[in-house]
Design an enzyme around this catalytic site. Structure first.
Site, PDB file in Angstrom:
ATOM      1  N   CYS A  17     -25.536  12.663  -6.400  1.00 48.26           N
ATOM      2  CA  CYS A  17     -26.298  11.202  -5.651  1.00 48.26           C
ATOM      3  C   CYS A  17     -27.402  10.970  -6.622  1.00 48.26           C
ATOM      4  CB  CYS A  17     -26.737  11.624  -4.226  1.00 48.26           C
ATOM      5  SG  CYS A  17     -27.995  12.916  -4.150  1.00 48.26           S
ATOM      6  N   ASN A  20     -30.757  13.764  -5.579  1.00 43.79           N
ATOM      7  CA  ASN A  20     -30.440  15.541  -5.381  1.00 43.79           C
ATOM      8  C   ASN A  20     -31.117  16.093  -4.429  1.00 43.79           C
ATOM      9  OD1 ASN A  20     -30.001  18.288  -7.474  1.00 43.79           O
ATOM     10  ND2 ASN A  20     -28.319  17.601  -5.901  1.00 43.79           N
ATOM     11  N   CYS A  22     -31.031  14.668  -0.956  1.00 49.65           N
ATOM     12  CA  CYS A  22     -30.573  14.455   0.443  1.00 49.65           C
ATOM     13  C   CYS A  22     -29.299  14.457   0.564  1.00 49.65           C
ATOM     14  CB  CYS A  22     -31.047  13.050   0.895  1.00 49.65           C
ATOM     15  SG  CYS A  22     -32.846  12.699   1.169  1.00 49.65           S
ATOM     16  N   ARG A  23     -28.407  13.610  -0.059  1.00 48.68           N
ATOM     17  CA  ARG A  23     -26.923  13.584   0.181  1.00 48.68           C
ATOM     18  C   ARG A  23     -26.153  14.525  -0.552  1.00 48.68           C
ATOM     19  NH1 ARG A  23     -26.191   7.428  -1.555  1.00 48.68           N
ATOM     20  NH2 ARG A  23     -28.112   8.326  -2.929  1.00 48.68           N
ATOM     21  N   SER A  24     -26.282  14.881  -1.924  1.00 46.50           N
ATOM     22  CA  SER A  24     -25.435  15.894  -2.704  1.00 46.50           C
ATOM     23  C   SER A  24     -25.816  17.125  -2.254  1.00 46.50           C
ATOM     24  CB  SER A  24     -25.486  15.472  -4.146  1.00 46.50           C
ATOM     25  OG  SER A  24     -26.747  15.719  -4.495  1.00 46.50           O
ATOM     26  N   ASP A 135     -27.641   5.848   1.538  1.00 50.67           N
ATOM     27  CA  ASP A 135     -28.814   6.669   1.192  1.00 50.67           C
ATOM     28  C   ASP A 135     -29.793   6.879   2.347  1.00 50.67           C
ATOM     29  OD1 ASP A 135     -31.319   7.727   0.086  1.00 50.67           O
ATOM     30  OD2 ASP A 135     -31.478   6.479  -1.438  1.00 50.67           O
TER      31      ASP A 135
HETATM   32  P1  4NP Z   1     -30.628  11.359  -2.345  1.00 56.32           P
HETATM   33  O1  4NP Z   1     -31.728  10.276  -1.741  1.00 56.32           O
HETATM   34  O2  4NP Z   1     -30.064  10.176  -3.588  1.00 56.32           O
HETATM   35  O3  4NP Z   1     -29.560  11.267  -1.326  1.00 56.32           O
HETATM   36  O4  4NP Z   1     -31.008  12.366  -2.940  1.00 56.32           O
HETATM   37  C1  4NP Z   1     -32.625   9.753  -2.402  1.00 56.32           C
HETATM   38  C2  4NP Z   1     -34.054  10.767  -2.683  1.00 56.32           C
HETATM   39  C3  4NP Z   1     -35.140  10.355  -3.413  1.00 56.32           C
HETATM   40  C4  4NP Z   1     -35.004   9.132  -3.624  1.00 56.32           C
HETATM   41  C5  4NP Z   1     -34.201   8.104  -3.450  1.00 56.32           C
HETATM   42  C6  4NP Z   1     -32.810   8.485  -2.734  1.00 56.32           C
HETATM   43  N1  4NP Z   1     -36.312   8.697  -4.286  1.00 56.32           N
HETATM   44  O5  4NP Z   1     -36.416   7.459  -4.325  1.00 56.32           O
HETATM   45  O6  4NP Z   1     -37.241   9.465  -4.549  1.00 56.32           O
END
Ligand code: 4NP
Length: 168
Positions: A17, A20, A22-24, A135
């Protein structure tokens, strides 16, 4: 027949994702639990990475950890950035949205590497009307619950596809 794959190299899955956190890592934790439940831990290896290095070394987002915990999962892998040599190490590179797809694809050397990249939503069995994993980072708790619903569904489908392909 079931353990045919043990003589060969392992089947390696990398979930990707943006951050790294939240989703992945959630996809990784859910798939690890499914793999254990199916006694496939000697055959299938699971990891995750982010297209950004913004959270390198961090544990998954606290909200994602809490929502996972409530469903009996342990999300505890440390964030790392996707690397070009992940194309050599992994058989499946599973991305969460179109932006992840584009960013990972831009690092591929050839069509064989591109063919390893798949959308997580391609494996949905129940929630087939979704075409990306949204997201949840800037949203509320309903976003985290939706992500977990979709990741559980797609991981069931992915594991079934792998079991069928490799006669596991
Ligand atoms: P992820 O979510 O891609 O599912 O891990 C996010 C985590 C952090 C951020 C964006 C999306 N960020 O902007 O820091």
């Amino acid at each position: 027949m079931k353990f045919m794959q043990t003589d060969k190299k392992k089947i390696r899955i990398l979930f990707v994702c943006l951050g790294n956190i939240c989703r992945s890592p959630a996809a990784e934790g859910i798939m690890k639990k499914f793999v254990d439940k199916n006694e496939l831990q000697d055959i299938i290896e699971v990891d995750s990475a982010g297209t950004s290095g913004w959270h390198e070394g961090d544990l998954p987002d606290e909200r994602m950890r809490a929502h996972g915990d409530a469903r009996g999962y342990d999300f505890s892998s440390k964030a790392r950035k996707f690397r070009k040599n992940d194309f050599d190490l992994f058989d499946y590179i599973i991305v969460m949205d179109d932006s992840n797809y584009k960013n990972v694809k831009s690092l591929a050397n050839d069509n064989e590497q591109v063919s390893k990249i798949r959308m997580m939503t391609d494996f949905l069995v129940q929630n087939t009307h979704h075409n990306y994993i949204p997201d949840p980072y800037y949203g509320d708790s309903s976003g985290f619950e939706l992500v977990l619903d979709l990741l559980e569904d797609a991981n069931e489908g992915l594991l079934q596809a792998i079991k069928k392909k490799y006669s596991l």
